[in-house]
Design a protein around this motif. Structure first.
Motif, PDB file in Angstrom:
ATOM      1  N   SER A   1       0.925  -1.142  -0.056  1.00 56.51           N
ATOM      2  CA  SER A   1       0.130   0.405   0.195  1.00 56.51           C
ATOM      3  C   SER A   1       0.703   1.104  -0.127  1.00 56.51           C
ATOM      4  CB  SER A   1      -0.838   0.275   1.082  1.00 56.51           C
ATOM      5  OG  SER A   1      -1.885  -1.514   1.203  1.00 56.51           O
ATOM      6  N   VAL A   2       1.627   1.437   0.872  1.00 50.47           N
ATOM      7  CA  VAL A   2       2.644   2.212   1.449  1.00 50.47           C
ATOM      8  C   VAL A   2       3.693   2.776   0.171  1.00 50.47           C
ATOM      9  CG1 VAL A   2       4.401   3.404   2.439  1.00 50.47           C
ATOM     10  CG2 VAL A   2       2.156   1.994   3.658  1.00 50.47           C
TER      11      VAL A   2
ATOM     12  N   ARG B   1       6.836   5.701  -4.585  1.00 51.50           N
ATOM     13  CA  ARG B   1       6.712   6.522  -5.805  1.00 51.50           C
ATOM     14  C   ARG B   1       6.930   7.263  -6.668  1.00 51.50           C
ATOM     15  NH1 ARG B   1       7.785   0.851  -4.664  1.00 51.50           N
ATOM     16  NH2 ARG B   1       5.822   0.246  -6.589  1.00 51.50           N
ATOM     17  N   ALA B   2       5.787   7.709  -5.888  1.00 48.59           N
ATOM     18  CA  ALA B   2       5.082   8.238  -7.298  1.00 48.59           C
ATOM     19  C   ALA B   2       5.985   9.595  -7.973  1.00 48.59           C
ATOM     20  CB  ALA B   2       3.897   9.034  -7.174  1.00 48.59           C
ATOM     21  N   ASP B   3       5.587  10.199  -8.362  1.00 41.53           N
ATOM     22  CA  ASP B   3       6.054  11.122  -8.952  1.00 41.53           C
ATOM     23  C   ASP B   3       6.114  12.537  -8.409  1.00 41.53           C
ATOM     24  OD1 ASP B   3       7.820  10.451 -11.018  1.00 41.53           O
ATOM     25  OD2 ASP B   3       6.017  10.186 -12.475  1.00 41.53           O
ATOM     26  N   GLY B   4       6.323  13.890  -7.651  1.00 40.16           N
ATOM     27  CA  GLY B   4       6.356  14.883  -7.414  1.00 40.16           C
ATOM     28  C   GLY B   4       7.384  15.368  -7.299  1.00 40.16           C
ATOM     29  N   THR B   5       7.033  16.883  -6.600  1.00 41.26           N
ATOM     30  CA  THR B   5       7.798  17.844  -5.712  1.00 41.26           C
ATOM     31  C   THR B   5       8.690  17.312  -5.088  1.00 41.26           C
ATOM     32  OG1 THR B   5       6.507  19.169  -4.605  1.00 41.26           O
ATOM     33  CG2 THR B   5       6.631  19.635  -7.490  1.00 41.26           C
TER      34      THR B   5
ATOM     35  N   VAL C   1       6.311  17.451  -1.803  1.00 43.85           N
ATOM     36  CA  VAL C   1       5.541  16.229  -1.582  1.00 43.85           C
ATOM     37  C   VAL C   1       6.243  14.695  -1.850  1.00 43.85           C
ATOM     38  CG1 VAL C   1       3.680  15.643  -3.121  1.00 43.85           C
ATOM     39  CG2 VAL C   1       3.703  17.213  -3.435  1.00 43.85           C
ATOM     40  N   LYS C   2       7.025  15.056  -1.745  1.00 47.79           N
ATOM     41  CA  LYS C   2       8.155  13.938  -1.609  1.00 47.79           C
ATOM     42  C   LYS C   2       8.547  13.267  -0.061  1.00 47.79           C
ATOM     43  CE  LYS C   2       9.907  12.778  -6.272  1.00 47.79           C
ATOM     44  NZ  LYS C   2      10.772  12.155  -7.130  1.00 47.79           N
ATOM     45  N   ASN C   3       8.145  14.421  -0.107  1.00 48.13           N
ATOM     46  CA  ASN C   3       8.657  14.552   1.791  1.00 48.13           C
ATOM     47  C   ASN C   3       8.329  14.567   2.869  1.00 48.13           C
ATOM     48  OD1 ASN C   3      12.039  15.020   0.884  1.00 48.13           O
ATOM     49  ND2 ASN C   3      11.915  17.381   1.287  1.00 48.13           N
ATOM     50  N   ASP C   4       7.133  15.071   2.293  1.00 51.38           N
ATOM     51  CA  ASP C   4       5.873  15.373   3.163  1.00 51.38           C
ATOM     52  C   ASP C   4       5.190  13.614   3.505  1.00 51.38           C
ATOM     53  OD1 ASP C   4       5.433  17.616   3.523  1.00 51.38           O
ATOM     54  OD2 ASP C   4       4.141  18.245   1.950  1.00 51.38           O
ATOM     55  N   MET C   5       5.050  13.205   2.028  1.00 53.67           N
ATOM     56  CA  MET C   5       4.593  11.428   1.426  1.00 53.67           C
ATOM     57  C   MET C   5       5.850  10.459   2.924  1.00 53.67           C
ATOM     58  SD  MET C   5       1.998  11.579   0.328  1.00 53.67           S
ATOM     59  CE  MET C   5       1.777   9.297  -0.471  1.00 53.67           C
ATOM     60  N   ARG C   6       6.982  10.636   2.566  1.00 53.21           N
ATOM     61  CA  ARG C   6       7.855  10.242   4.089  1.00 53.21           C
ATOM     62  C   ARG C   6       7.861  10.190   5.013  1.00 53.21           C
ATOM     63  NH1 ARG C   6      12.097  11.114  -0.674  1.00 53.21           N
ATOM     64  NH2 ARG C   6      12.393  13.731  -0.479  1.00 53.21           N
ATOM     65  N   ALA C   7       7.542  11.693   4.988  1.00 54.46           N
ATOM     66  CA  ALA C   7       7.001  11.926   6.859  1.00 54.46           C
ATOM     67  C   ALA C   7       5.597  11.263   7.076  1.00 54.46           C
ATOM     68  CB  ALA C   7       6.987  13.250   7.098  1.00 54.46           C
ATOM     69  N   ALA C   8       5.168  11.159   6.299  1.00 49.81           N
ATOM     70  CA  ALA C   8       3.494  10.596   6.645  1.00 49.81           C
ATOM     71  C   ALA C   8       3.767   9.240   7.310  1.00 49.81           C
ATOM     72  CB  ALA C   8       2.578  10.684   5.723  1.00 49.81           C
ATOM     73  N   ALA C   9       4.263   8.760   5.827  1.00 55.03           N
ATOM     74  CA  ALA C   9       4.651   7.175   5.399  1.00 55.03           C
ATOM     75  C   ALA C   9       5.815   6.324   7.412  1.00 55.03           C
ATOM     76  CB  ALA C   9       5.401   5.839   4.847  1.00 55.03           C
ATOM     77  N   SER C  10       6.711   7.055   7.508  1.00 53.91           N
ATOM     78  CA  SER C  10       7.092   7.549   8.869  1.00 53.91           C
ATOM     79  C   SER C  10       6.268   7.239  10.292  1.00 53.91           C
ATOM     80  CB  SER C  10       8.686   7.826   8.617  1.00 53.91           C
ATOM     81  OG  SER C  10       8.915   9.029   8.721  1.00 53.91           O
ATOM     82  N   ASP C  11       5.133   8.107   9.949  1.00 53.87           N
ATOM     83  CA  ASP C  11       4.880   8.412  11.465  1.00 53.87           C
ATOM     84  C   ASP C  11       4.526   7.440  11.934  1.00 53.87           C
ATOM     85  OD1 ASP C  11       4.019  10.196  13.737  1.00 53.87           O
ATOM     86  OD2 ASP C  11       1.585  10.845  12.298  1.00 53.87           O
ATOM     87  N   ASP C  12       4.757   7.479  13.509  1.00 52.91           N
ATOM     88  CA  ASP C  12       4.341   6.345  14.035  1.00 52.91           C
ATOM     89  C   ASP C  12       4.263   6.318  15.844  1.00 52.91           C
ATOM     90  OD1 ASP C  12       6.903   6.667  15.436  1.00 52.91           O
ATOM     91  OD2 ASP C  12       8.126   5.572  15.585  1.00 52.91           O
TER      92      ASP C  12
END
Length: 55
Positions: A28-29, A34-38, A41-52
């Protein structure tokens, strides 16, 4: 999903929760990471994915 995995971790231990968490990340994550983006946006996605945080 993270709430459910946290519940399983609390009830049954890491041996049961870890495979479910890994499958969720892979299936899912990872495609979102791997999606394209600025870069922002990529930093925000990585931050959201690592939020524990668990509420």
């Amino acid at each position: 999903m993270t709430d459910k995995i946290a519940d399983i971790l609390d009830e049954l231990g890491g041996a049961h929760a870890r495979p479910m968490a890994a499958a969720f990340i892979v299936n899912s994550v990872s495609s979102y990471l791997r999606a394209d983006g600025t870069e922002a946006v990529k930093n925000d996605m990585r931050a959201a994915a690592s939020d524990d945080r668990v509420p």
